[in-house]
Structure formats: C-alpha cells, structure tokens
Scaffold this motif. Sequence first.
Motif, mmCIF file in Angstrom:
data_model
loop_
_atom_site.group_PDB
_atom_site.id
_atom_site.type_symbol
_atom_site.label_atom_id
_atom_site.label_comp_id
_atom_site.label_asym_id
_atom_site.label_seq_id
_atom_site.Cartn_x
_atom_site.Cartn_y
_atom_site.Cartn_z
ATOM 1 N N TYR A 111 0.841 -1.193 0.000
ATOM 2 C CA TYR A 111 0.000 0.000 0.000
ATOM 3 C C TYR A 111 0.884 1.254 0.000
ATOM 4 N N TRP A 112 0.417 2.254 -0.720
ATOM 5 C CA TRP A 112 1.175 3.491 -0.869
ATOM 6 C C TRP A 112 0.271 4.699 -0.709
ATOM 7 N N GLY A 113 0.818 5.759 -0.098
ATOM 8 C CA GLY A 113 0.096 7.009 -0.019
ATOM 9 C C GLY A 113 0.313 7.844 -1.270
ATOM 10 N N GLN A 114 -0.310 9.020 -1.276
ATOM 11 C CA GLN A 114 -0.240 9.905 -2.434
ATOM 12 C C GLN A 114 1.013 10.779 -2.437
ATOM 13 N N GLY A 115 1.672 10.886 -1.303
ATOM 14 C CA GLY A 115 2.907 11.650 -1.226
ATOM 15 C C GLY A 115 2.713 13.051 -0.691
ATOM 16 N N THR A 116 3.766 13.584 -0.110
ATOM 17 C CA THR A 116 3.784 14.959 0.370
ATOM 18 C C THR A 116 5.128 15.583 0.003
ATOM 19 N N GLN A 117 5.088 16.825 -0.428
ATOM 20 C CA GLN A 117 6.291 17.482 -0.934
ATOM 21 C C GLN A 117 7.125 18.039 0.209
ATOM 22 N N VAL A 118 8.412 17.772 0.147
ATOM 23 C CA VAL A 118 9.392 18.385 1.045
ATOM 24 C C VAL A 118 10.400 19.127 0.179
#
Length: 122
Positions: A111-118
């Motif tokens: 399972y994977w999330g949609q991501g968040t930008q750093v």
Amino acid sequence: QVELVESGGGLVQAGGSLSVSCAASGRTANTFDMAWFRQAPGKEREFVAAINWSGNTDYVDSVLGRFTISRVNAKNMMTLQMSSLKPEDTAVYYCAAGGAGIGARGDLYLYWGQGTQVTVSS
C-alpha cells in the motif's frame, strides 16, 4: 485494505527540521511494516527508512543520524522526523505499508500514499 494519508512536509531552509506523518486506516493497519520512500524530480524512487510493528528500524545511509522514523501503533500513525536537512533531501515523500518485512525494496510494500512534498532551500 489499508489507506495511507501523508501530512506535513513543506518548505524549509537547509539545516532546518521538518516532520512528515502517515495515518493508516484499516483494521490491521497497526500490524503492518511501514516505510518512507522519496522521489526527486527526474530521479528514481528511493528508500528512506522503515519500521516494523515492534519498532525495529532501517535507514538509507544518507539519512542516518539526521532522520528518525517512529510509529504509534495505537493511533495507526507513523512519523519521519528530519533534521539537518539538505537541498538533496528535496523530494516527494511517500508512505508505504506491507507485511513482508522491512527493507529497501519497493515490492515489499503493498500500500502506498499519495505523497507529500518536502522542499529544502539552500
């Protein structure tokens, strides 16, 4: 089924600190092995850190001593605390979960999330 939602991230100056979190939903989410990966523009996805349900951890060498992964099983929450950030840490950070053990291979995680930008500015 497990749903992963990342939060946190943002813009920080080099040398600064930032945290990203991952909230997992699903009946057995707190038993899963969990990890953070990242992908910078034009680059391959890269393993960052992982933690299993009992708290054993694994890190990529480039973040050792700077990043700390943790989890609170009762809250189905995982956090990546990042310090001494460098411009090369700039990427989209993805939360992942699976049941095949922790490690750097992406196929360990179902399972994977949609991501968040750093973004780390110099």
